[in-house]
Design an enzyme around this catalytic site. Structure first.
Site, PDB file in Angstrom:
ATOM      1  NE  ARG A 149      34.720   5.858  28.430  1.00  0.00           N
ATOM      2  CZ  ARG A 149      34.243   5.878  29.673  1.00  0.00           C
ATOM      3  NH1 ARG A 149      35.019   6.311  30.662  1.00  0.00           N
ATOM      4  NH2 ARG A 149      33.018   5.475  29.942  1.00  0.00           N
ATOM      5  CE  LYS A 173      32.713   8.329  26.524  1.00  0.00           C
ATOM      6  NZ  LYS A 173      31.763   7.590  25.656  1.00  0.00           N
ATOM      7  CG  HIS A 244      37.214   1.005  22.343  1.00  0.00           C
ATOM      8  ND1 HIS A 244      37.259   1.991  23.310  1.00  0.00           N
ATOM      9  CD2 HIS A 244      35.949   0.524  22.363  1.00  0.00           C
ATOM     10  CE1 HIS A 244      36.070   2.102  23.873  1.00  0.00           C
ATOM     11  NE2 HIS A 244      35.253   1.227  23.321  1.00  0.00           N
ATOM     12  NE  ARG A 247      36.038   1.312  27.523  1.00  0.00           N
ATOM     13  CZ  ARG A 247      35.738   1.760  28.744  1.00  0.00           C
ATOM     14  NH1 ARG A 247      36.677   1.815  29.673  1.00  0.00           N
ATOM     15  NH2 ARG A 247      34.521   2.163  29.033  1.00  0.00           N
ATOM     16  CG  HIS A 270      30.008   1.297  30.790  1.00  0.00           C
ATOM     17  ND1 HIS A 270      30.005  -0.034  30.419  1.00  0.00           N
ATOM     18  CD2 HIS A 270      30.827   1.908  29.896  1.00  0.00           C
ATOM     19  CE1 HIS A 270      30.783  -0.206  29.364  1.00  0.00           C
ATOM     20  NE2 HIS A 270      31.293   0.953  29.037  1.00  0.00           N
ATOM     21  CE1 TYR A 279      33.174  -5.406  26.244  1.00  0.00           C
ATOM     22  CE2 TYR A 279      31.883  -3.894  27.576  1.00  0.00           C
ATOM     23  CZ  TYR A 279      32.876  -4.121  26.648  1.00  0.00           C
ATOM     24  OH  TYR A 279      33.572  -3.076  26.120  1.00  0.00           O
TER      25      TYR A 279
END
Length: 298
Positions: A149, A173, A244, A247, A270, A279
């Site tokens: 990210r 995150k 992004h 990414r 994730h 994806y």
């Protein structure tokens, strides 16, 4: 919005921040969703803690009539669920009014990506005769090689990089740490930047941050976005590109070359596999394109 509602919202945000360490952006979203709901309740003389299932459903119907998109409505419902669960756990209410309310179905958008040729053109743009060019080359190569990210990329410190092992330790995150491999080309670009460009940008300042601005400070997301936009224009890529986008390209190209979803989930950081599954749609579209171009009856 009543003072009582404000107080409950702030107490809720304070508690989940302490328990879960959520980002300021996430807490701001919770506050915004709950405040808008409280303001809608105002003319009806209903406090947040008094709202029942029917009231919440009426609010959802109101959002639908006002053409709010399903994603923002789903986010509101997620905020409300957490809020009323907090009230229930603290014995402020006796029943969770969100229990049997279904979230609106969201059609996940297919991420915009770049072809491998497009990425190659983009990566060739930085001027390697300058410190800024060496920095940008290293950032672009690392972003495409690791799928970081942008917030993770600009905050990398020297002690997070294992040059001998070819990995980078990333804090993602929710303060979740993961190890991500770095490709040889990205490693070489990083080493060149650190050896020949970083000191010029540091301007004598001592800092552990890897990617520095022209003023010797940590690069911002906005600055790097503008750099990518510049290189995209130079490369003749007539499409909107952001950090992004690289990414997405990282994820799509890995899948196209045989990576599995579980591996991709770990690399992208994730927490839920369903986030990664978007994806598969990108990869399927690519397979259809290949079939159409190369099969005799395509």
């Amino acid at each position: 919005m009543t003072e009582s509602d404000k107080q409950f919202i702030e107490q809720f945000c304070d508690q989940i921040w302490m328990e879960q360490g959520l980002s300021d952006a996430t807490l701001s979203s919770y506050r915004s969703d709950l405040k808008k709901f409280s303001q809608w309740l105002g003319p009806q003389k209903i406090q947040l803690i008094k709202a029942d299932r029917m009231v919440i459903q009426n609010y959802l119907a109101h959002r639908y009539q006002k053409a709010f998109n399903s994603r923002s409505t789903a986010r509101f419902l997620s905020s409300a669920r957490k809020f009323y669960r907090y009230l229930l756990q603290n014995h402020i209410i006796d029943e969770d009014p969100t229990l049997h309310i279904d979230s609106p179905k969201i059609q996940a958008p297919i991420p915009k990506s770049l072809s491998e040729d497009d990425v190659e053109k983009l990566l060739l743009q930085p001027d390697l005769e300058t410190a800024l060019g060496l920095r940008d080359k290293a950032m672009l190569e690392l972003l495409y090689s690791s799928g970081l990210r942008i917030s993770e990329l600009v905050s990398i410190e020297l002690n997070q990089i294992g040059f001998q092992q070819g990995v980078i330790r990333v804090m993602g995150k929710g303060n979740k740490e993961r190890l991500v491999p770095i490709g040889e080309i990205a490693l070489e670009a990083m080493q060149s930047y650190i050896q020949y460009g970083r000191a010029d940008l540091a301007k004598g300042k001592i800092t552990d941050v890897v990617f520095l601005s022209g003023r010797g400070k940590q690069m911002t997301r906005q600055t790097f976005w503008h750099r990518i936009k510049l290189y995209s224009k130079q490369a003749g890529l007539n499409k909107p590109i952001s950090p992004h986008t690289l990414r997405h390209a990282f994820a799509t190209h890995l899948l196209n070359h045989g990576a599995d979803l579980r591996t991709l989930q770990m690399l992208l950081g994730h927490s839920d596999l369903s986030t990664t599954q978007i994806y598969t749609h990108v990869a399927k579209e690519r397979l259809k394109q290949i079939h159409s171009e190369h099969h005799p009856r395509g």
